[in-house]
Every structure is written in C-alpha cells, then in structure tokens.
Motif scaffolding. Structure first.
Motif, PDB file in Angstrom:
ATOM      1  N   TYR A   1       1.103  -1.450  -0.154  1.00  0.00           N
ATOM      2  CA  TYR A   1       0.018  -0.484  -0.001  1.00  0.00           C
ATOM      3  C   TYR A   1       0.972   1.287  -0.292  1.00  0.00           C
ATOM      4  CZ  TYR A   1      -3.929  -2.779   1.227  1.00  0.00           C
ATOM      5  OH  TYR A   1      -5.113  -3.786   1.223  1.00  0.00           O
TER       6      TYR A   1
ATOM      7  N   SER B   1       3.217   2.978  -1.328  1.00  0.00           N
ATOM      8  CA  SER B   1       3.616   2.626  -3.078  1.00  0.00           C
ATOM      9  C   SER B   1       4.800   2.766  -3.936  1.00  0.00           C
ATOM     10  CB  SER B   1       2.937   3.850  -4.096  1.00  0.00           C
ATOM     11  OG  SER B   1       3.534   3.678  -5.048  1.00  0.00           O
TER      12      SER B   1
ATOM     13  N   THR C   1       4.727   5.669  -5.933  1.00  0.00           N
ATOM     14  CA  THR C   1       4.380   6.859  -4.944  1.00  0.00           C
ATOM     15  C   THR C   1       5.189   8.233  -4.510  1.00  0.00           C
ATOM     16  OG1 THR C   1       2.008   6.815  -5.676  1.00  0.00           O
ATOM     17  CG2 THR C   1       2.426   8.100  -4.152  1.00  0.00           C
TER      18      THR C   1
ATOM     19  N   GLN D   1      -5.651   4.028   5.800  1.00  0.00           N
ATOM     20  CA  GLN D   1      -5.006   2.559   5.046  1.00  0.00           C
ATOM     21  C   GLN D   1      -4.389   1.309   6.504  1.00  0.00           C
ATOM     22  OE1 GLN D   1      -0.174   2.792   4.313  1.00  0.00           O
ATOM     23  NE2 GLN D   1       0.129   0.783   4.499  1.00  0.00           N
TER      24      GLN D   1
ATOM     25  N   LYS E   1     -10.160   1.945   1.279  1.00  0.00           N
ATOM     26  CA  LYS E   1      -8.919   1.590  -0.153  1.00  0.00           C
ATOM     27  C   LYS E   1      -9.300   3.010  -0.782  1.00  0.00           C
ATOM     28  CE  LYS E   1      -7.516  -2.236  -1.275  1.00  0.00           C
ATOM     29  NZ  LYS E   1      -7.077  -3.596  -2.188  1.00  0.00           N
ATOM     30  N   ASN E   2     -10.197   3.348  -1.236  1.00  0.00           N
ATOM     31  CA  ASN E   2     -10.824   4.147  -2.065  1.00  0.00           C
ATOM     32  C   ASN E   2     -10.374   5.722  -1.839  1.00  0.00           C
ATOM     33  OD1 ASN E   2     -13.760   1.729  -2.580  1.00  0.00           O
ATOM     34  ND2 ASN E   2     -12.934   2.711  -4.801  1.00  0.00           N
TER      35      ASN E   2
ATOM     36  N   TRP F   1      -6.008   5.784  -1.130  1.00  0.00           N
ATOM     37  CA  TRP F   1      -5.637   6.050  -3.089  1.00  0.00           C
ATOM     38  C   TRP F   1      -6.271   7.449  -3.381  1.00  0.00           C
ATOM     39  CZ3 TRP F   1      -1.721   3.801  -4.162  1.00  0.00           C
ATOM     40  CH2 TRP F   1      -1.669   2.721  -3.525  1.00  0.00           C
TER      41      TRP F   1
ATOM     42  N   SER G   1      -4.493  10.380  -1.330  1.00  0.00           N
ATOM     43  CA  SER G   1      -2.883  10.065  -1.068  1.00  0.00           C
ATOM     44  C   SER G   1      -2.575  10.726  -2.621  1.00  0.00           C
ATOM     45  CB  SER G   1      -3.137   8.577  -1.266  1.00  0.00           C
ATOM     46  OG  SER G   1      -2.637   8.172  -0.386  1.00  0.00           O
TER      47      SER G   1
END
Length: 282
Positions: free
Chosen positions: A18, A20, A23, A186, A259-260, A263, A266
């Motif tokens: 998670y 990344s 990122t 997260q 999760k949506n 991200w 983020s």
C-alpha cells in the motif's frame, strides 16, 4: 537460483505495498525539488535513493510479514510460492546495500544530509525487524512512513541548499498531520494481519469508527493550521485539505470504501504538498 520470467515477476512484486513503490519516491523527490535542490546530479542521486530505499522498505516488510500475508495477501510472491523467503531476503539485502552506496555519495557532498539518508534506511530496517518492529506501535508506524516520504527528504533538501531548517519549519506540521491521517486510513485494511502479527494500530485498538474519527481529526488539524499559515498557494492548500476531509468523512458511513479513500486522499496529497511547499524556501 535460476532466473526465469516468473522469478523476475516475483522479485518485482516483492516491492509492492500500500506504501507505493512509485508514489512515495515521487513525493519525496517532489519535496526536494520544491525546497530548491536543482543540480541535476543531486536530483538524480536523490531520485535513485528514494526509489531504492522504498523498494527496500517494502520488500523487507514483506519478508518479515510473510505469515500474516499468507492470510491476507495470498497473491504476494512469497505466500504464492513464486520466490522463497531466502531469495526474498537476499534481494532485500541487495537493495539495502545499493541504497547505502547512493546515500554515501550524498554524505561526501554534505555530511549531515547523507547522515539523514542513512538514518532513513535505519528506520526502514527498524520498521519491520523483529524485537523492535516500529510498525507495531500506534502513530509510530505512520510517523515512520511520513518521515520517509516527506520529513527526511525535506530536511535533506534544506541541508543541501544550505538553508536554515528552523526558518522553514512552519510548513512541516500540516503535511505531517495530513500524512498521519492518510496512513491511519490505510491501517483499516490491515486489521486482520496486524492482529496476527501483534501490531497495535489505531483501528485494532479502538475500532474502525474511532480510527476514522482520529484520521479525520488529523486532517482537520492540518486544515486549521493552514488557515493561519502564510504560504503563496494558501487557497489551493485549503481546498485540497477540504477535499481530503470530505473523502475521509465518507468512512463514517461507508467503512468498506477505505481503499478508495486511501488512494484518493493519497493522490490529493500531491496537491496539498505542492501548494504548501511552493516557494516556501526562497
């Protein structure tokens, strides 16, 4: 060890998390650029370091968490049997050694900046290593990740550009608070694995709903701080934090969207960071 296509894919997959692989290094590099690092050699060296160090952090974490990943992330390379734990450890060690080599280059340019990169690597090791395992402590886990992505790159950039860190420290709190809020979101998705490993995250200790409230309070605190902060793109910073507040607020009603929200918030964090750091250090 024979390297075939499945092995190569397995080693590449070992870097995923998670947190990344792309990122996080991009945020770190963006931070250094906005602070004022402009020499091509320094920008390239730091970019390579952030990529290697994040790959090490992720891959070593996946080696240490192989038992919990077998329950929650069966598609990861080690639980799936694509690569062995020994192969994964050798790969992760190689990444650590390469990261040290790149960090030493910065050390020869500016001792304190290089020392900060080596500290970053040490924290990445302590993040997952047994006995210490920083990620098992609430708030400490998120603080370590935010330090890797933002705080340490910020300090390194200030040192390389020979500026006074205290003069530019006013932009640190809102970005740090925002990052902690995002990483709390997260943690909602890792409750089962964290329970198995004995990690004490906010969602595990207090429940998902209170974790959402905690994350929301962090983002709102960042927002209120920015209201009283003098930066050139203040309006944009406020709007981006309002967007993150709205996204995190959704979890008060739909926890399964974590999760949506993670991200999405983020992605918006790029805008928040850029608007706060733009011409902050001139």
């Amino acid at each position: 060890m024979r390297l075939n296509r499945s092995k190569l894919v397995g080693f590449a997959g070992l870097n995923k998390s998670y947190f990344s692989l792309f990122t996080s290094p991009f945020l770190a590099l963006l931070t250094t650029l906005l602070v004022g690092v402009s020499a091509p050699a320094e920008v390239f060296s730091l970019g390579v370091y952030f990529l290697l160090a994040t790959a090490f952090l992720n891959s070593y974490n996946n080696v240490m968490d192989v038992k919990s990943d077998a329950l929650t992330k069966q598609g990861f390379p080690i639980p799936a049997g694509v690569i062995t734990s020994a192969e994964a450890m050798a790969y992760s060690t190689s990444l650590a050694m390469l990261s040290v080599i790149v960090a030493l280059r910065t050390l020869f340019v500016q001792i304190a900046a290089g020392a900060m990169l080596l500290l970053d690597l040490f924290l990445a090791f302590l993040y997952s290593t047994p006995k210490v395992r920083l990620k098992r402590f609430p708030v400490v886990k998120g603080s370590t990740l935010v330090s890797h992505t933002f705080l340490i790159p910020f300090i390194v950039a200030v040192l390389l550009t020979e500026r006074n860190l205290l003069s530019y420290s006013m932009v640190i709190p809102p970005i740090f608070l925002m990052g902690l809020g995002i990483h709390t979101v997260q943690d909602i998705g890792d409750v089962r694995g964290d329970r198995f490993m004995g990690d004490k995250t906010i969602p595990l200790l207090f429940g998902t709903k209170k974790a959402v409230v905690f994350a929301l309070s962090l983002v709102l605190s960042a927002l209120m701080y920015v209201v009283f902060l003098e930066v050139q793109l203040k309006t944009l910073a406020i709007l981006s934090l309002l967007a993150q507040t709205a996204m995190v607020s959704l979890l008060l009603f739909r926890e399964e969207l974590w999760k949506n929200v993670f991200w999405g918030s983020s992605a918006v964090s790029f805008l928040t960071l850029a608007s706060l750091l733009y011409r902050c250090c001139v």
